[in-house]
Design a protein around this motif. Structure first.
Motif, PDB file in Angstrom:
ATOM      1  N   GLN A 185     -10.442  -1.402  14.296  1.00  0.00           N
ATOM      2  CA  GLN A 185     -11.357  -2.464  14.721  1.00  0.00           C
ATOM      3  C   GLN A 185     -11.245  -2.717  16.210  1.00  0.00           C
ATOM      4  OE1 GLN A 185      -9.956  -5.473  12.007  1.00  0.00           O
ATOM      5  NE2 GLN A 185     -11.587  -5.076  10.517  1.00  0.00           N
ATOM      6  N   VAL A 230      -6.136  -0.484  10.058  1.00  0.00           N
ATOM      7  CA  VAL A 230      -7.457  -1.112  10.083  1.00  0.00           C
ATOM      8  C   VAL A 230      -7.611  -1.969  11.339  1.00  0.00           C
ATOM      9  CG1 VAL A 230      -8.904  -2.858   8.968  1.00  0.00           C
ATOM     10  CG2 VAL A 230      -7.830  -1.079   7.594  1.00  0.00           C
ATOM     11  N   GLU A 285      -4.889   7.659   6.811  1.00  0.00           N
ATOM     12  CA  GLU A 285      -4.124   7.006   7.865  1.00  0.00           C
ATOM     13  C   GLU A 285      -3.378   8.022   8.736  1.00  0.00           C
ATOM     14  OE1 GLU A 285      -4.631   4.143   4.480  1.00  0.00           O
ATOM     15  OE2 GLU A 285      -3.947   6.221   4.646  1.00  0.00           O
ATOM     16  N   SER A 317      -9.511   3.155   4.417  1.00  0.00           N
ATOM     17  CA  SER A 317      -8.175   2.568   4.425  1.00  0.00           C
ATOM     18  C   SER A 317      -8.229   1.046   4.380  1.00  0.00           C
ATOM     19  CB  SER A 317      -7.415   3.010   5.680  1.00  0.00           C
ATOM     20  OG  SER A 317      -6.143   2.382   5.767  1.00  0.00           O
ATOM     21  N   THR A 318      -7.200   0.463   3.781  1.00  0.00           N
ATOM     22  CA  THR A 318      -7.027  -0.984   3.793  1.00  0.00           C
ATOM     23  C   THR A 318      -5.667  -1.354   4.389  1.00  0.00           C
ATOM     24  OG1 THR A 318      -6.119  -0.949   1.529  1.00  0.00           O
ATOM     25  CG2 THR A 318      -8.497  -1.308   1.767  1.00  0.00           C
ATOM     26  N   ARG A 319      -4.970  -0.373   4.949  1.00  0.00           N
ATOM     27  CA  ARG A 319      -3.651  -0.640   5.522  1.00  0.00           C
ATOM     28  C   ARG A 319      -3.820  -1.498   6.774  1.00  0.00           C
ATOM     29  NH1 ARG A 319       1.344   1.407   4.399  1.00  0.00           N
ATOM     30  NH2 ARG A 319       2.898   1.193   6.046  1.00  0.00           N
ATOM     31  N   PRO A 320      -3.231  -2.693   6.802  1.00  0.00           N
ATOM     32  CA  PRO A 320      -3.524  -3.675   7.848  1.00  0.00           C
ATOM     33  C   PRO A 320      -3.391  -3.184   9.284  1.00  0.00           C
ATOM     34  CG  PRO A 320      -2.249  -4.689   6.094  1.00  0.00           C
ATOM     35  CD  PRO A 320      -2.278  -3.217   5.806  1.00  0.00           C
ATOM     36  N   ASP A 372       0.810  -1.211   0.000  1.00  0.00           N
ATOM     37  CA  ASP A 372       0.000   0.000   0.000  1.00  0.00           C
ATOM     38  C   ASP A 372       0.848   1.268   0.000  1.00  0.00           C
ATOM     39  OD1 ASP A 372      -2.332  -1.466   0.027  1.00  0.00           O
ATOM     40  OD2 ASP A 372      -2.382  -1.605   2.205  1.00  0.00           O
ATOM     41  N   LEU A 401     -12.253   2.921   8.664  1.00  0.00           N
ATOM     42  CA  LEU A 401     -12.469   1.643   7.990  1.00  0.00           C
ATOM     43  C   LEU A 401     -13.039   1.814   6.588  1.00  0.00           C
ATOM     44  CD1 LEU A 401     -13.878  -0.625  10.858  1.00  0.00           C
ATOM     45  CD2 LEU A 401     -11.554  -0.518   9.958  1.00  0.00           C
ATOM     46  N   LYS A 402     -13.714   2.923   6.346  1.00  0.00           N
ATOM     47  CA  LYS A 402     -14.277   3.186   5.027  1.00  0.00           C
ATOM     48  C   LYS A 402     -13.243   3.747   4.054  1.00  0.00           C
ATOM     49  CE  LYS A 402     -18.787   4.295   7.059  1.00  0.00           C
ATOM     50  NZ  LYS A 402     -19.803   5.361   7.250  1.00  0.00           N
TER      51      LYS A 402
END
Length: 211
Positions: free
Chosen positions: A179, A175, A38, A169-172, A29, A166-167
């Motif tokens: 969560q 995220v 982020e 980003s997909t950076r582990p 990413d 969460l809407k």
């Protein structure tokens, strides 16, 4: 028996392929930019957590009931540690901790943009300076009730911000933290609501119902 001849060019190419593969695997990413969701989330949540820690110290120092003191201890430890992670990410990404960007700007255009806060000019759920003064001056059950009301609202803001991330980003690692915040603070909201009811009080109107 002759030893096999190793071509240094082929070896170098093989190493390069492995390096590129590792880079794509772990950094696919890329590094978040200064205006990325982020970076904005890390900066704003660090500020948000700092106020929660401050409020928890305030109530802890008043010698509250055991369950309130235990809650304050958990908030201090959890949110101070998470705040350290947020600031560590910024350092790792080569980004400054402070910025000229408006708070919550990273959520603009995604149904938020700072409008989620019940108090204009503050991030979602944050207490006003006046409320912080009231908490410092309050004593006994009054202080416990005010702390719980302010912290429930504060947690709701944290959940709202994490849901917004969460809407976007997909950076582990980011995220995963969002969560964890949603799960942990949602559980504490229920716990604090029960504590309020035991004291004959109610939470402030939720800022989550408008979403």
């Amino acid at each position: 028996m002759e030893k096999p001849v190793r071509n240094p060019v082929l070896i170098a190419c093989g190493v390069l392929v492995l390096v590129v593969a590792a880079f794509l695997l772990f950094f696919r990413d890329g590094t978040p930019g200064d205006t990325s969701p982020e970076a904005g989330f890390a900066r704003d949540m660090a500020t948000h957590h700092a106020q929660a820690v401050d409020m928890a110290f305030t109530i802890r120092d008043k010698g509250p009931a055991k369950e309130i003191a235990s809650l304050a201890f958990d908030i201090i430890n959890t949110q101070a540690n998470q705040r350290g992670m947020f600031l560590g990410w910024l350092q790792q990404w080569g980004l400054p901790q402070a910025t000229d960007q408006k708070e919550m700007a990273w959520m603009n255009g995604h149904g938020h943009g700072g409008t989620a806060s019940a108090t204009p000019g503050l991030m979602p759920g944050m207490a006003t300076p006046e409320q912080l003064t009231q908490l410092k001056q309050a004593q006994g059950t009054q202080a416990e009730v005010l702390f719980l009301q302010l912290m429930i609202r504060h947690h709701e803001g944290g959940v709202q911000m994490a849901e917004g991330l969460l809407k976007l980003s997909t950076r582990p690692e980011v995220v995963g933290m969002a969560q964890k915040i949603i799960q942990g603070q949602s559980g504490e909201i229920k716990l604090m609501t029960e504590m309020l009811h035991k004291r004959g009080a109610q939470p402030y109107p939720s800022i989550l119902t408008s979403q």
